[in-house]
Motif scaffolding. Sequence first.
Motif, PDB file in Angstrom:
ATOM      1  N   CYS A 142       0.824  -1.218   0.000  1.00 34.02           N
ATOM      2  CA  CYS A 142       0.000   0.000   0.000  1.00 34.02           C
ATOM      3  C   CYS A 142       0.854   1.263   0.000  1.00 34.02           C
ATOM      4  CB  CYS A 142      -0.945   0.005   1.207  1.00 34.02           C
ATOM      5  SG  CYS A 142      -0.119   0.142   2.803  1.00 34.02           S
ATOM      6  N   TYR A 194      -3.244  -3.262   7.056  1.00 35.84           N
ATOM      7  CA  TYR A 194      -3.610  -3.308   5.642  1.00 35.84           C
ATOM      8  C   TYR A 194      -3.866  -4.759   5.261  1.00 35.84           C
ATOM      9  CZ  TYR A 194      -3.154  -3.123   0.547  1.00 35.84           C
ATOM     10  OH  TYR A 194      -3.363  -3.256  -0.801  1.00 35.84           O
ATOM     11  N   ALA A 200      -8.279  -3.419   1.926  1.00 36.92           N
ATOM     12  CA  ALA A 200      -8.956  -2.547   2.885  1.00 36.92           C
ATOM     13  C   ALA A 200      -8.028  -2.302   4.068  1.00 36.92           C
ATOM     14  CB  ALA A 200     -10.254  -3.197   3.357  1.00 36.92           C
ATOM     15  N   VAL A 201      -8.278  -1.232   4.807  1.00 38.19           N
ATOM     16  CA  VAL A 201      -7.410  -0.881   5.935  1.00 38.19           C
ATOM     17  C   VAL A 201      -8.216  -0.723   7.216  1.00 38.19           C
ATOM     18  CG1 VAL A 201      -5.746   0.302   4.458  1.00 38.19           C
ATOM     19  CG2 VAL A 201      -7.576   1.618   5.542  1.00 38.19           C
ATOM     20  N   VAL A 227      -8.657   8.168   2.572  1.00 42.69           N
ATOM     21  CA  VAL A 227      -8.463   6.717   2.467  1.00 42.69           C
ATOM     22  C   VAL A 227      -9.581   6.044   1.677  1.00 42.69           C
ATOM     23  CG1 VAL A 227      -7.296   6.747   4.693  1.00 42.69           C
ATOM     24  CG2 VAL A 227      -9.695   6.065   4.595  1.00 42.69           C
ATOM     25  N   GLY A 234     -16.864   4.220   4.121  1.00 45.98           N
ATOM     26  CA  GLY A 234     -16.131   3.569   5.195  1.00 45.98           C
ATOM     27  C   GLY A 234     -17.012   3.406   6.419  1.00 45.98           C
ATOM     28  N   ILE A 325     -14.045  -6.138   6.831  1.00 53.65           N
ATOM     29  CA  ILE A 325     -12.792  -6.058   6.075  1.00 53.65           C
ATOM     30  C   ILE A 325     -12.702  -7.191   5.050  1.00 53.65           C
ATOM     31  CG2 ILE A 325     -10.289  -6.403   6.276  1.00 53.65           C
ATOM     32  CD1 ILE A 325     -10.841  -3.698   7.168  1.00 53.65           C
ATOM     33  N   ASN A 331     -13.057   0.119   4.309  1.00 56.47           N
ATOM     34  CA  ASN A 331     -12.092   0.679   5.256  1.00 56.47           C
ATOM     35  C   ASN A 331     -12.793   0.994   6.574  1.00 56.47           C
ATOM     36  OD1 ASN A 331      -9.989   0.613   3.362  1.00 56.47           O
ATOM     37  ND2 ASN A 331     -10.626   2.563   2.495  1.00 56.47           N
TER      38      ASN A 331
END
Length: 564
Positions: A142, A194, A200-201, A227, A234, A325, A331
């Motif tokens: 990432c 990550y 996705a984070v 993000v 998110g 996730i 995210n």
Amino acid sequence: MEFAEFINTPKVDNVMLFQPFKNPQQGTLCITGHHLIFSTRRLDNTEELWLLHSNVDMVEKKSSPASLKFVMILKCKNYTMLQIDFQNAEDLNSVAMSIENLSNIDDVTLKYPFFYRAMFEPLEDGWQAFLPENEYTRFKECSEDWRLSYVNKDYSVCPSYPHAVIVPKSIDDDTVAKAAAFRQYGRFPVLSYYHRQTKAVVMRSSQPLTGTNNKRCKEDEKLLNAVLSIGKRGFIVDTRSSNAAKAAQSKGGGYEPEMHYSHWKRIHQPVERRQAFNDSLIRLMEACCDYGISMDKWLSKLESSNWLTHIKDILTCACTVAQVIDSEGANILVHGSEGYDTTLQITSLVQLVLDHDCRTINGFEALIEREWLQAGHPFNDRCSKSAYAVSKSRNEAPVFLLFLDCVWQIWQQFPCSFEFNEEFLILIFEHAYSSQFGTFLCNSEKERKEYGLSKKTVSLWTYLARPEILEKYLNPMYDPNPRVIWPSVAPQSLTIWNAVYLRAMLKQAKQKEAWEEIKKIQDHDKELRSKVARLRRQLALLEREAVGAGVMMPAGLEDEIIPE
């Protein structure tokens, strides 16, 4: 200050030591600046017990002059108990007072890790093993969207964050600093994990300081929206109930208003606060130490302690985040209020569920460094006392112990998916509360640098890096499992961690024998496989030599030499 000031009686002869599951022993008791030392001093077989004063949670005295009984009971932070009988009240009171004083010294520089000298040759420096710069390489996939920022290099932006954090590449340090001013204690959103499969984070932070007027911070909004890709939404997972989040508004805290964070959906996944954890642990240990209790009363006390309920709530929240996730690729930002207690429990467990690397010994050590030590969990405050201490400050709480308990619950449901054994988790727990190593001292990276821990103390990770030590904590049933593991939170799936909370009541010898037997079987199997491989190599060499000499090897020779 000299330790001698606290030691009223440095040595007492003819005392009796009583330990669970061991025969009583008579010997000599010595008190040093950091240890209580008991020695049998027998010519044929001298035995010694060394107990760090910092491990003592409570000193209890029982004196009965009529029966000539003068007893001191030491209740330790790792839930072991020792009973020492003296011949007179004077020695009992003198030793008890010395231990109480020495176990309550607040000055960090007088703790044992500053005096401990390793008697082994270090193979690597544990203080350098998991620096943020090293860990950033784990997220190299990432790196196009995220960067390592040194906005907090002097710890002025956020005293509890490390010197380097991972933030969106499109956000400059000035924006980050302004966003930090809008979050409690400056704990702005940073990258926690990550997920390579879905890209996705997971981020973590503290609560926003919206207050009753719904104040906004465009820099914080910009940081969070950076993000999200176009058209994506998110999730903000708040570990407080909606009522608790609203109550925090009246005190200057609060939550992200939907009108200002339109691309983010807020979910409340309540986990109790740290004071509830404290009360729960006290009730749990009261139940565990209640001898002769009936089954019905034991189950009632266990249920009323709410300890397993906390574990269920924490695991449920972590699995909710992990599922979003893994299945939706969305995210997520996780926070409660301060962002260094329940928030860290959730982000750590999410990674344990999703990432098989965190289930290895090295990966788990990195997880603790990244998500607890560098993330600013105040170990010095939270672990200064445990379940037995009479006078408790409002800062003490078994937050980290609850995390380890959750890890153990997953471990015992998936015993082959972890490289480490149960003893490894117990070791981490014990060193968090009392240790000769400096790893868990202080409340933040900032404080550890101020006290020079990396130069003046030895890291626990340095000790564990030695092969002969590491071998003790390897799981003989380990079979690397790259898949996501989903723990059950059903009542029948969660159980009391006997090896920790009931260690003074239940003998663990049979369990240890069983694991040792499993290890022997595995070692024998490895040895056989090694012999077979060696024979195959020798046979292949013979075949090559025979072909070169023009000789035909008889059919079925391999089956005769290497039977199934």
